[in-house]
Design a protein around this motif. Sequence first.
Motif, short mmCIF file in Angstrom:
data_model
loop_
_atom_site.label_atom_id
_atom_site.label_comp_id
_atom_site.label_asym_id
_atom_site.label_seq_id
_atom_site.Cartn_x
_atom_site.Cartn_y
_atom_site.Cartn_z
N GLU A 1 65.51 5.01 89.01
CA GLU A 1 65.96 4.18 89.27
C GLU A 1 65.52 2.81 89.74
O GLU A 1 66.55 2.10 89.84
CB GLU A 1 66.37 4.54 90.92
CG GLU A 1 66.78 6.42 91.29
CD GLU A 1 66.47 6.99 92.15
OE1 GLU A 1 66.04 6.54 93.25
OE2 GLU A 1 67.17 8.32 93.14
N GLU A 2 64.14 2.51 89.45
CA GLU A 2 63.32 1.63 89.29
C GLU A 2 64.20 0.69 87.20
O GLU A 2 64.82 -0.27 87.63
CB GLU A 2 61.88 2.12 88.78
CG GLU A 2 60.84 1.62 90.26
CD GLU A 2 59.54 2.40 90.48
OE1 GLU A 2 59.34 2.02 88.54
OE2 GLU A 2 59.13 2.27 90.96
N LYS A 3 64.20 1.50 86.94
CA LYS A 3 64.87 0.96 84.77
C LYS A 3 66.48 0.68 85.27
O LYS A 3 66.97 -0.44 85.82
CB LYS A 3 65.00 2.30 84.17
CG LYS A 3 65.57 1.30 83.21
CD LYS A 3 64.78 0.28 82.52
CE LYS A 3 63.67 0.68 82.25
NZ LYS A 3 62.96 -0.44 81.38
N ALA A 4 67.22 0.97 86.03
CA ALA A 4 68.58 1.04 86.60
C ALA A 4 68.70 -0.09 87.87
O ALA A 4 69.41 -0.64 87.25
CB ALA A 4 69.49 2.24 87.35
N LEU B 1 67.41 4.44 76.68
CA LEU B 1 66.40 3.54 76.97
C LEU B 1 65.46 5.15 77.41
O LEU B 1 65.68 6.01 77.73
CB LEU B 1 66.30 3.41 78.52
CG LEU B 1 67.15 1.76 78.16
CD1 LEU B 1 66.93 1.45 79.56
CD2 LEU B 1 66.27 0.73 77.53
N ASP B 2 63.59 4.83 76.80
CA ASP B 2 62.47 5.12 77.26
C ASP B 2 62.56 4.91 78.43
O ASP B 2 61.62 3.82 78.89
CB ASP B 2 61.71 5.22 75.86
CG ASP B 2 60.25 6.14 76.48
OD1 ASP B 2 60.46 7.11 76.73
OD2 ASP B 2 59.70 5.89 75.48
N VAL B 3 62.20 6.12 79.54
CA VAL B 3 62.04 6.30 80.75
C VAL B 3 60.72 7.19 81.03
O VAL B 3 61.80 8.11 81.21
CB VAL B 3 63.75 5.95 81.85
CG1 VAL B 3 62.22 5.69 83.37
CG2 VAL B 3 64.49 4.86 81.30
N ALA B 4 59.55 6.03 81.41
CA ALA B 4 58.28 8.01 81.86
C ALA B 4 58.10 8.82 80.59
O ALA B 4 58.34 10.16 81.03
CB ALA B 4 58.86 8.14 83.35
N GLY B 5 58.54 8.60 79.19
CA GLY B 5 58.26 9.69 78.31
C GLY B 5 59.72 10.13 78.38
O GLY B 5 59.85 10.77 77.51
N GLY B 6 60.74 9.74 79.29
CA GLY B 6 62.09 11.04 78.93
C GLY B 6 63.16 9.72 78.72
O GLY B 6 62.48 8.79 78.18
#
Length: 85
Positions: A27-30, A57-62
């Motif tokens: 949600e922060e990346k969005a 995108l890579d987000v928090a390892g996901g």
Amino acid sequence: MSWSWEYLPSEEHVVGGAPAGFLTAVEEKAAELVRAAEALFLDGTRYEGSGEPMRYLDVAGGLVAYYLVPRLELVVVCQATPPPA
């Protein structure tokens, strides 16, 4: 209009069961993508180009898959894969 983001088809389908930390990171990346799109497309409603491609995108390892819909001033998050447990 004003840029926003949403899950498609639904939050439950995209991130249901994901760890809370990963959900927060998505949600922060969005929200960050919304701010970037606002700067890139000053008036998205007047956009006349072809559709934007899916991006990842890579987000928090996901991994998160999303795309922009400039004419709707919308960031669509359509897949989120949390990191392995």
